[in-house]
Write a protein that holds these residues in place. Structure first.
Motif, PDB file in Angstrom:
ATOM      1  N   SER A  37       0.682  -1.094   0.017  1.00  0.00           N
ATOM      2  CA  SER A  37       0.040   0.044   0.060  1.00  0.00           C
ATOM      3  C   SER A  37       1.073   1.336   0.016  1.00  0.00           C
ATOM      4  O   SER A  37       1.616   1.340   1.157  1.00  0.00           O
ATOM      5  N   LEU A  38       0.827   1.877  -0.999  1.00  0.00           N
ATOM      6  CA  LEU A  38       1.698   3.231  -1.199  1.00  0.00           C
ATOM      7  C   LEU A  38       0.970   4.463  -0.984  1.00  0.00           C
ATOM      8  O   LEU A  38      -0.214   4.315  -1.079  1.00  0.00           O
ATOM      9  N   PRO A  39       1.724   5.494  -0.295  1.00  0.00           N
ATOM     10  CA  PRO A  39       0.967   6.592   0.070  1.00  0.00           C
ATOM     11  C   PRO A  39       0.235   7.094  -1.350  1.00  0.00           C
ATOM     12  O   PRO A  39       0.829   7.238  -2.464  1.00  0.00           O
ATOM     13  N   VAL A  40      -0.862   7.822  -1.173  1.00  0.00           N
ATOM     14  CA  VAL A  40      -1.652   8.328  -2.134  1.00  0.00           C
ATOM     15  C   VAL A  40      -1.078   9.698  -2.930  1.00  0.00           C
ATOM     16  O   VAL A  40      -0.961   9.749  -3.860  1.00  0.00           O
ATOM     17  N   ALA A  41      -0.335  10.225  -1.939  1.00  0.00           N
ATOM     18  CA  ALA A  41       0.437  11.610  -2.655  1.00  0.00           C
ATOM     19  C   ALA A  41       1.678  11.040  -3.515  1.00  0.00           C
ATOM     20  O   ALA A  41       1.742  11.574  -4.466  1.00  0.00           O
ATOM     21  N   ALA A  42       2.165   9.622  -3.288  1.00  0.00           N
ATOM     22  CA  ALA A  42       3.086   9.217  -4.326  1.00  0.00           C
ATOM     23  C   ALA A  42       2.567   8.879  -5.520  1.00  0.00           C
ATOM     24  O   ALA A  42       3.083   8.955  -6.590  1.00  0.00           O
ATOM     25  N   LEU A  43       1.234   8.285  -5.347  1.00  0.00           N
ATOM     26  CA  LEU A  43       0.858   7.477  -6.678  1.00  0.00           C
ATOM     27  C   LEU A  43       0.131   8.774  -7.331  1.00  0.00           C
ATOM     28  O   LEU A  43       0.450   8.603  -8.563  1.00  0.00           O
ATOM     29  N   SER A  44      -0.345   9.757  -6.873  1.00  0.00           N
ATOM     30  CA  SER A  44      -0.556  10.869  -7.800  1.00  0.00           C
ATOM     31  C   SER A  44       0.485  11.557  -8.176  1.00  0.00           C
ATOM     32  O   SER A  44       0.300  12.235  -9.423  1.00  0.00           O
ATOM     33  N   SER A  45       1.505  11.969  -7.518  1.00  0.00           N
ATOM     34  CA  SER A  45       2.709  12.543  -8.118  1.00  0.00           C
ATOM     35  C   SER A  45       3.313  11.624  -9.244  1.00  0.00           C
ATOM     36  O   SER A  45       3.551  12.185 -10.392  1.00  0.00           O
ATOM     37  N   GLN A  47       1.497   9.881 -11.370  1.00  0.00           N
ATOM     38  CA  GLN A  47       0.581  10.097 -12.490  1.00  0.00           C
ATOM     39  C   GLN A  47       0.847  11.370 -12.948  1.00  0.00           C
ATOM     40  O   GLN A  47       0.847  11.453 -14.364  1.00  0.00           O
ATOM     41  N   GLU A  48       0.945  12.425 -12.407  1.00  0.00           N
ATOM     42  CA  GLU A  48       1.208  13.737 -12.950  1.00  0.00           C
ATOM     43  C   GLU A  48       2.686  13.562 -13.665  1.00  0.00           C
ATOM     44  O   GLU A  48       2.745  14.454 -14.595  1.00  0.00           O
ATOM     45  N   ARG A  49       3.582  12.914 -13.218  1.00  0.00           N
ATOM     46  CA  ARG A  49       4.771  13.078 -13.915  1.00  0.00           C
ATOM     47  C   ARG A  49       4.761  11.839 -14.921  1.00  0.00           C
ATOM     48  O   ARG A  49       6.084  11.685 -15.555  1.00  0.00           O
ATOM     49  N   ASP A  50       3.754  11.273 -15.086  1.00  0.00           N
ATOM     50  CA  ASP A  50       3.724  10.345 -16.207  1.00  0.00           C
ATOM     51  C   ASP A  50       4.714   9.102 -16.075  1.00  0.00           C
ATOM     52  O   ASP A  50       5.333   8.882 -17.112  1.00  0.00           O
ATOM     53  N   PHE A  51       4.593   8.630 -14.887  1.00  0.00           N
ATOM     54  CA  PHE A  51       5.349   7.221 -14.754  1.00  0.00           C
ATOM     55  C   PHE A  51       4.692   6.233 -13.789  1.00  0.00           C
ATOM     56  O   PHE A  51       3.808   6.682 -13.076  1.00  0.00           O
ATOM     57  N   GLU A  52       4.600   5.001 -14.378  1.00  0.00           N
ATOM     58  CA  GLU A  52       4.228   4.106 -13.557  1.00  0.00           C
ATOM     59  C   GLU A  52       4.629   3.975 -12.146  1.00  0.00           C
ATOM     60  O   GLU A  52       6.043   3.737 -12.070  1.00  0.00           O
ATOM     61  N   GLU A 101      12.742  13.729 -10.044  1.00  0.00           N
ATOM     62  CA  GLU A 101      11.444  13.601  -9.922  1.00  0.00           C
ATOM     63  C   GLU A 101      10.916  12.292  -9.690  1.00  0.00           C
ATOM     64  O   GLU A 101       9.832  12.132  -8.772  1.00  0.00           O
ATOM     65  N   ILE A 102      11.678  11.155 -10.083  1.00  0.00           N
ATOM     66  CA  ILE A 102      11.224   9.801  -9.818  1.00  0.00           C
ATOM     67  C   ILE A 102      11.663   9.668  -8.288  1.00  0.00           C
ATOM     68  O   ILE A 102      11.020   8.951  -7.652  1.00  0.00           O
ATOM     69  N   VAL A 103      12.852   9.917  -8.063  1.00  0.00           N
ATOM     70  CA  VAL A 103      13.435   9.902  -6.753  1.00  0.00           C
ATOM     71  C   VAL A 103      12.816  10.338  -5.688  1.00  0.00           C
ATOM     72  O   VAL A 103      12.439   9.598  -4.579  1.00  0.00           O
ATOM     73  N   GLU A 104      12.192  11.320  -6.112  1.00  0.00           N
ATOM     74  CA  GLU A 104      11.529  12.369  -4.887  1.00  0.00           C
ATOM     75  C   GLU A 104      10.258  11.268  -4.559  1.00  0.00           C
ATOM     76  O   GLU A 104       9.857  11.027  -3.268  1.00  0.00           O
ATOM     77  N   VAL A 105       9.629  10.405  -5.619  1.00  0.00           N
ATOM     78  CA  VAL A 105       8.507   9.774  -5.287  1.00  0.00           C
ATOM     79  C   VAL A 105       8.831   8.510  -4.547  1.00  0.00           C
ATOM     80  O   VAL A 105       8.114   8.128  -3.691  1.00  0.00           O
ATOM     81  N   ALA A 106       9.822   8.058  -5.023  1.00  0.00           N
ATOM     82  CA  ALA A 106      10.799   6.920  -4.263  1.00  0.00           C
ATOM     83  C   ALA A 106      10.994   7.233  -2.849  1.00  0.00           C
ATOM     84  O   ALA A 106      10.505   6.377  -2.039  1.00  0.00           O
TER      85      ALA A 106
END
Lengths: 383, 383
Positions: A37-45, A47-52, A101-106
């Motif tokens: 279960s990943l944070p909602v904020a990470a999932l939406s980021s 999506q915005e940044r266009d990566f799976e 921007e990917i590492v920020e989500v990581a």
């Protein structure tokens, strides 16, 4: 990518009814991997940044004397964001921004150790056999711009960073190497690891640029676990995986760049076999997309000169020592795979299957030493 | 077998529409393997005798200096036909009869080399840890009843026979071995090969009965191709496959006995990885069905004593050096898999991928020799 299947796993899930799907997954993958279960904020980021963004977890049995050793690893796969004839510095900067921007989500997902794809700061241009401008992408592993960039990321996010680059080795005549720089979560450079096996196959003309690694099989003891980096073509060599494992690696990353027509049926097999054979986790990563070059080149197959080497099919995944694995990331999109693992599973599986105990390595050391002699006589029995 | 999925491949074919199925098969299996057209008489005999008969073919490119080297191999998987408490001699005779009727069909299909499953003349009784009556199934490799039976088959059908048995070695103190006897199509015994790695996992208590093989990695040059036999647990050991290959094997059989809960997610991976890594064909064979024992036994998992070790899931298949593979035989039925292969494919794939050329075996011989020393210091880098 028009015409490319997005993902094998999505395809199975679309068509196979649930009761049979469970059995298919058990046979193909060792079962259904637990979803994180990943944070909602990470999932939406993402999506915005266009990566799976996908997350999975592997568990181990509780022990009396060891606590669970939970670590979260991140695998990053991506396209090159700019055309290959853009200025070198501009391409590198764009890749830095994309990775940032990917590492920020990581970080939002609690990733402790992250690994990027092979030669991540550049197009995989070795198909061209041209030297300039591609060799200009090479950097010092110790004080290049990319290493400094990764040190900043590591400190900022308290994250171990594995950064595979094209290395320029100034203190040894300026030679090039295919190298992964391993940076501690403190920001310090832990060390580096070089690609041990270099391909001469199809468009992968890499021996034109760099030689077989000369650093052996170092493993890096980080705060989160003991890791190693088996770069790309080393995936095909069981002995390479074995030596990282004998040096103590519990997680072996395999940053790669490989295309569908060449290797896709090997991709689900080799790293997973290595996880099984060595009682460790393996993390194969492949880049995504098709990279076009201005100057046409041939592929050693008698075909006409052309401008790309085919589709890099992504499909990054993690295999566990018990033979199970996560689904793969997309075949067509940038992606981040977050995988939680209890490293206690490695020793638990080793104690169960005993492949090291039953491995008879002494016999094989002798036999290999014989087999490489010019005067070797194979053990062939004739009627 | 109630509740057991009959075959992974049939399940995929049932649900996935053709255009996606082709892509799924490409990714999972390296493409659709060519179906062999087998004689109608063979197909109807197989149906009468209640076993599955499947045929596939692997092709190679034409060469100028070598003719195609076409060989047909047969893989046999079967249940034990009689209860395990039947008299030993009666069980053996029934297995001889069952194999005889399958081999007759193999001959109708033009099979040149046939291999039976591990310890094919007996139930896989090592789960019990009892000695009698199971050790009575052991026979001399050189002049036991089963070897004589196989010699007759070999001569009659002009077929190389690989016969994995429990061996009684009278000239060395009457010890037992897990051994494959290789019989030439002339009927002469070419030699034997012993299981090199012995499991201590779950119900596979085989080290109670026999030790690690002491014959190294012999390969057998037959009229139809150079073959080797990697018995069962050796499948998990990449170095074992490698040494057979370095000795020149182009086809490596892997007669096995393994159950679903233990190893099924490993089954499609390991032998196929070995075919890829060693540029050869591999032929894993697994028995079928559930074998019941009168005396209950425990499984070292804290569970209650019980009377069987679970379902042997068949699924025998052939993997090719290019990473492709045939579908598996049934998970539940006796079967014969006939596979035609052009052995020229081995060298062609080797010349393409170069895993032997790029293998750096000299380095690994040295490194393994170091790694087995009691004073070995792993190459671990710490901050």
């Amino acid at each position: 990518m028009a015409g490319e299947l997005e993902s094998l796993e999505l395809c199975l899930e679309r068509y196979i009814p649930p009761q049979d799907l469970a059995e298919v997954k058990r046979i193909l993958y060792g079962g259904e991997t637990r979803k994180l279960s990943l944070p909602v904020a990470a999932l939406s980021s993402a999506q915005e940044r266009d990566f799976e963004l996908q997350g999975y977890g592997f568990d181990a049995a509780p022990e009396q004397l060891r606590r669970p050793r939970i670590v979260r690893v991140g695998l990053v796969q991506n396209k090159i964001p700019l055309p290959t004839d853009t200025a070198v510095a501009v391409q590198v900067a764009a890749l830095h921004r994309r990775i940032e921007e990917i590492v920020e989500v990581a970080a939002m997902c609690g990733v402790n150790i992250i690994c990027f794809q092979e030669a991540w700061t550049m197009p995989f241009a070795f198909c061209t056999r041209e030297k300039l401008p591609w060799t200009e992408f090479a950097e010092s592993a110790e004080d290049g711009l990319t290493t400094k960039f990764c040190q900043e990321l590591a400190k900022k996010y308290d994250m171990v960073v594995v950064s595979p680059i094209l290395e320029r080795d100034e203190i040894h005549g300026g030679t090039l190497w295919n190298t992964a720089v391993v940076i501690s979560n403190s920001g310090a450079i832990l060390g580096k690891s070089r690609k041990n096996h270099i391909p001469r196959v199809g468009d992968f003309n890499e021996s034109t640029y760099y030689m077989e690694g000369n650093m052996g099989h170092p493993v890096f003891q980080t705060q989160f676990g003991t890791i190693a980096v088996n770069i790309c073509f080393g995936r095909h060599h069981p002995l390479n995986w074995l030596m990282y494992s004998l040096n103590g690696a519990e997680i072996i990353f395999n940053p790669s760049a490989t295309i569908g027509t060449l290797s896709e049926s090997l991709w689900p097999i080799e790293a997973r076999n290595a996880a099984i054979a060595n009682h460790c986790f393996t993390c194969p990563i492949n880049r995504v997309g098709t990279e076009y070059y201005k100057n046409a080149f041939t592929s050693g197959d008698g075909g006409k000169a052309h401008h790309d080497l085919g589709h890099f099919y992504g499909s990054s995944y993690v295999a566990a020592p018990d033979g199970s694995r996560t689904p793969g990331l997309s075949r067509t999109r940038d992606g981040l795979l977050v995988v939680e693992m209890d490293l206690n599973l490695c020793r638990q599986v080793s104690d169960k299957w005993n492949f090291k105990m039953t491995g008879r390595f002494e016999m094989y050391a002798d036999k290999l030493a014989e087999a490489v002699q010019p005067c070797f006589t194979p053990n062939i029995i004739r009627e």
